[in-house]
Design an enzyme around this catalytic site. Sequence first.
Site, PDB file in Angstrom:
ATOM      1  N   ASP A 188      -2.740   4.574  -3.308  1.00  0.00           N
ATOM      2  CA  ASP A 188      -3.612   3.596  -3.538  1.00  0.00           C
ATOM      3  C   ASP A 188      -2.333   2.350  -3.646  1.00  0.00           C
ATOM      4  O   ASP A 188      -2.200   1.869  -5.137  1.00  0.00           O
ATOM      5  CB  ASP A 188      -4.650   3.897  -4.296  1.00  0.00           C
ATOM      6  CG  ASP A 188      -5.679   2.477  -4.133  1.00  0.00           C
ATOM      7  OD1 ASP A 188      -6.563   3.275  -2.646  1.00  0.00           O
ATOM      8  OD2 ASP A 188      -5.505   1.565  -4.713  1.00  0.00           O
ATOM      9  N   ASN A 224      -6.555  -8.595   2.187  1.00  0.00           N
ATOM     10  CA  ASN A 224      -6.945  -8.888   2.760  1.00  0.00           C
ATOM     11  C   ASN A 224      -7.702  -9.651   2.920  1.00  0.00           C
ATOM     12  O   ASN A 224      -8.207 -10.721   3.699  1.00  0.00           O
ATOM     13  CB  ASN A 224      -7.882  -7.752   2.910  1.00  0.00           C
ATOM     14  CG  ASN A 224      -7.709  -6.294   3.586  1.00  0.00           C
ATOM     15  OD1 ASN A 224      -6.665  -6.736   4.478  1.00  0.00           O
ATOM     16  ND2 ASN A 224      -8.194  -5.103   3.557  1.00  0.00           N
ATOM     17  N   ASP A 268      -3.716  -4.961   7.417  1.00  0.00           N
ATOM     18  CA  ASP A 268      -2.386  -3.624   8.604  1.00  0.00           C
ATOM     19  C   ASP A 268      -0.840  -3.723   8.443  1.00  0.00           C
ATOM     20  O   ASP A 268      -0.549  -2.281   8.215  1.00  0.00           O
ATOM     21  CB  ASP A 268      -3.027  -3.845   9.965  1.00  0.00           C
ATOM     22  CG  ASP A 268      -4.376  -3.486   9.814  1.00  0.00           C
ATOM     23  OD1 ASP A 268      -5.000  -3.432   9.220  1.00  0.00           O
ATOM     24  OD2 ASP A 268      -5.179  -3.683  10.577  1.00  0.00           O
ATOM     25  N   GLU A 327      -6.539   1.526   2.440  1.00  0.00           N
ATOM     26  CA  GLU A 327      -5.657   1.904   1.882  1.00  0.00           C
ATOM     27  C   GLU A 327      -4.857   2.451   0.950  1.00  0.00           C
ATOM     28  O   GLU A 327      -3.800   2.714   0.828  1.00  0.00           O
ATOM     29  CB  GLU A 327      -5.294   1.156   1.076  1.00  0.00           C
ATOM     30  CG  GLU A 327      -6.126   0.836  -0.214  1.00  0.00           C
ATOM     31  CD  GLU A 327      -7.923   0.279  -0.471  1.00  0.00           C
ATOM     32  OE1 GLU A 327      -8.408  -0.136  -0.841  1.00  0.00           O
ATOM     33  OE2 GLU A 327      -8.041   0.082   1.018  1.00  0.00           O
TER      34      GLU A 327
END
Length: 340
Positions: free
Chosen positions: A199, A207, A216, A242
Amino acid sequence: MTNAPRLLDKLVSLTGIQDVELMEFSLLKTLAEFIRPIELSILKLDRRGNPSYQLHLRQEHYEILSENFSLPDEIFSAIEIVQGTKQQFRSILDSGNILIAWHVLQTKTQNVFLVAMTARELSKLDSHMIRGLLQIYRNFYEVLVEAQRDQLTGLANRKTFEEVIQKIYNQPLPTTDPVQVERRGETDSHAGYWLGMVDVDNFKRINDTWGHLYGDEVLLLLSQLMQHHFRESDLLFRFGGEEFIAIVRTGNEEQAHKAFERFRSAVEKHPFPQVGKITVSIGVVKMDPMIFTTTLVDRADQSLYHAKKKGRNRVEFFDELLEEGLVKITEIAAGEIELF
């Protein structure tokens, strides 16, 4: 063509399969019925040109070879020529039998060949049929792989995860035409599989700060690092958002530690454009065929939780957490968690 109806039936069966390995079985079986070879196999070489997989058919007996197997010199010579020319190659062996090789397809990680040994020359009709079947195989391979691939990262997607778990433990896959298969090269009793849930740390902040486009890009670069630092034989998935999963096969837990720690360290050292430093936390569990897949995922998730809780940017193993009294053994029956 008197065999046309039977060939059409085989094509209907082949194109209805939704699994690459089963499609390979179907292709070999179809070819075997029409050309009656002495031996027939699908052979895969890794990026270094070493044999990594062979599905072999001889006298109606299927065998899968993987990891540390060798090939006769005449086969290596034939596929080297085919790899360079992408054309069918044929040679007459000392035994009088005929060796024929075709290039099937090339991916980022492997080259795939079809190799046959026959007692007679193939007719023009046989050769034409084989070329046609191989093109059909290529077309449907692309369709199946595309359906199993995460669109952003190119890794296997979550949809294929449980199917892969079934294959690892040789559990029967759904098929109306089962075959008996012997698997060699992956039966080392000391080896085991470890499932690691990866993770990205503080991904929401990435973000929120830089925007989803940079988020991304981080996921794409992370997937490339996974492909570079894990072995070609390791299984890599984008599990969602993620989260990623890596399944590695090693001789012992120490080697598993090294594999996941090597990847964690590589991510920490890698400069991500604009974003800068990124770290990952990893929770790892040893796989066991007697444990439900949902339970394995839950234990990896618990381990990941404690990796985050202990400060992030670290690898935690479920068994070690169990010894510390930080987690408990619980079984989650199939159906209790909606994975898909």
